[in-house]
Scaffold this motif. Structure first.
Motif: not given
Length: 296
Positions: A173-174, A285
């Motif tokens: 995902e990252s 984030d």
């Protein structure tokens, strides 16, 4: 081998880990289990040409040097039935091995990649020089980081078994998490400590500096807020991070002033940040970091 491995079991032969005869179930059909093979580094002479360009020279062989090899003492087995929607099976293996380095012992090293368990290969019939596997991942490490005596006990592998799936999800995902984990694995293999330092801080900046304004304060404050609760301990950590970050800046501009303890401390910051992300199953984030920093 890469194309075939997608459709077959994947087996990583590991050094630097003693399972004391135990097979550890990692879940979803994946196992960490004991084995033994010795990977020779000795130079040898062959006296016949290979049958094909992709096969090895047939025996007999004669040694012409004596070099230390390495013992393969464990294998990580991932069955072909296991799959992840974003991460290839080989990268899943890399992720689990990264967590073993992160939590159990940073000296764990992949030596070979094979399609199946290592032990049965001893009795394999000759197949005209076909390779049974490939060298994979064994590289020189220029900074030797080792656990405190007694810290690498087998119970620590329980944490890896509990958390590897979350780490694989984060990797898929990252890009920032993927970069951080790769940096933790690879920075020790950079032959220049100033470049190591810059590399580690690059991974930390990618997560803890959402924008470039007030970079030193942002990185240090948000990293400290991520790792420590409010209070004097967080403030002390933020000040220590500023000192380490300034050493990174000196190294990046050709005037390194860091020592080995500074390098180890920076490795530890990256290690702790990765552990927190894995345990929280998320990469912070900008909004999450500012909440940690400014909200009570």
């Amino acid at each position: 081998m890469t194309k075939e491995t997608v459709e077959s079991d994947v087996n990583f032969g590991l050094s630097g880990i003693n399972l004391e005869g135990k097979v550890i179930d990692m879940g979803q059909g994946i196992q960490l289990r004991p084995t033994f093979a010795h990977l020779f580094s000795t130079d040898v002479l062959a006296f016949a040409q290979p049958a094909s360009p992709l096969s090895f020279h047939p025996g007999p062989w004669q040694a012409v040097s004596r070099r230390p090899g390495v013992d393969i003492t464990a294998e990580l087995f991932i069955p072909k039935e296991y799959g992840h929607k974003r991460v290839k099976r080989i990268e899943v293996g890399h992720t689990i091995i990264s967590l073993l380095r992160l939590w159990y012992d940073p000296r764990v090293t992949t030596q070979v990649l094979t399609k199946g368990p290592i032990a049965p290969m001893r009795d394999r019939k000759d197949k005209g020089g076909e390779f049974i596997g490939m060298i994979h991942g064994g590289r020189e490490r220029f900074v030797e980081i080792a656990p405190v005596a007694g810290d690498n006990d087998l119970t620590k592998i329980d944490w890896v078994a509990e958390n590897w799936s979350a780490a694989v999800d984060l990797r898929g995902e990252s890009t920032e998490f993927d970069f951080a984990l790769d940096t933790f694995d690879n920075a020790q293999c950079i032959p220049n400590t100033a470049m190591m330092l810059v590399s580690i801080w690059g991974a930390l900046e990618a997560i803890f500096s959402p924008h470039k304004a007030e970079l030193v304060f942002r990185v240090s404050a948000q990293l400290a807020a991520f790792l420590e609760g409010r209070g004097a301990t967080r403030m002390a950590m933020q000040r220590e991070i500023v000192k380490l970050y300034n050493l990174r800046s000196a190294a990046a501009h050709g005037s390194p002033k860091h020592g080995s303890s500074d390098l180890i401390a920076t490795f530890h910051l990256l290690r702790m940040a990765i552990i927190r992300m894995v345990e929280r199953k998320s990469v912070p984030d900008k909004e999450a970091l500012e909440k940690l920093l400014f909200e009570a």
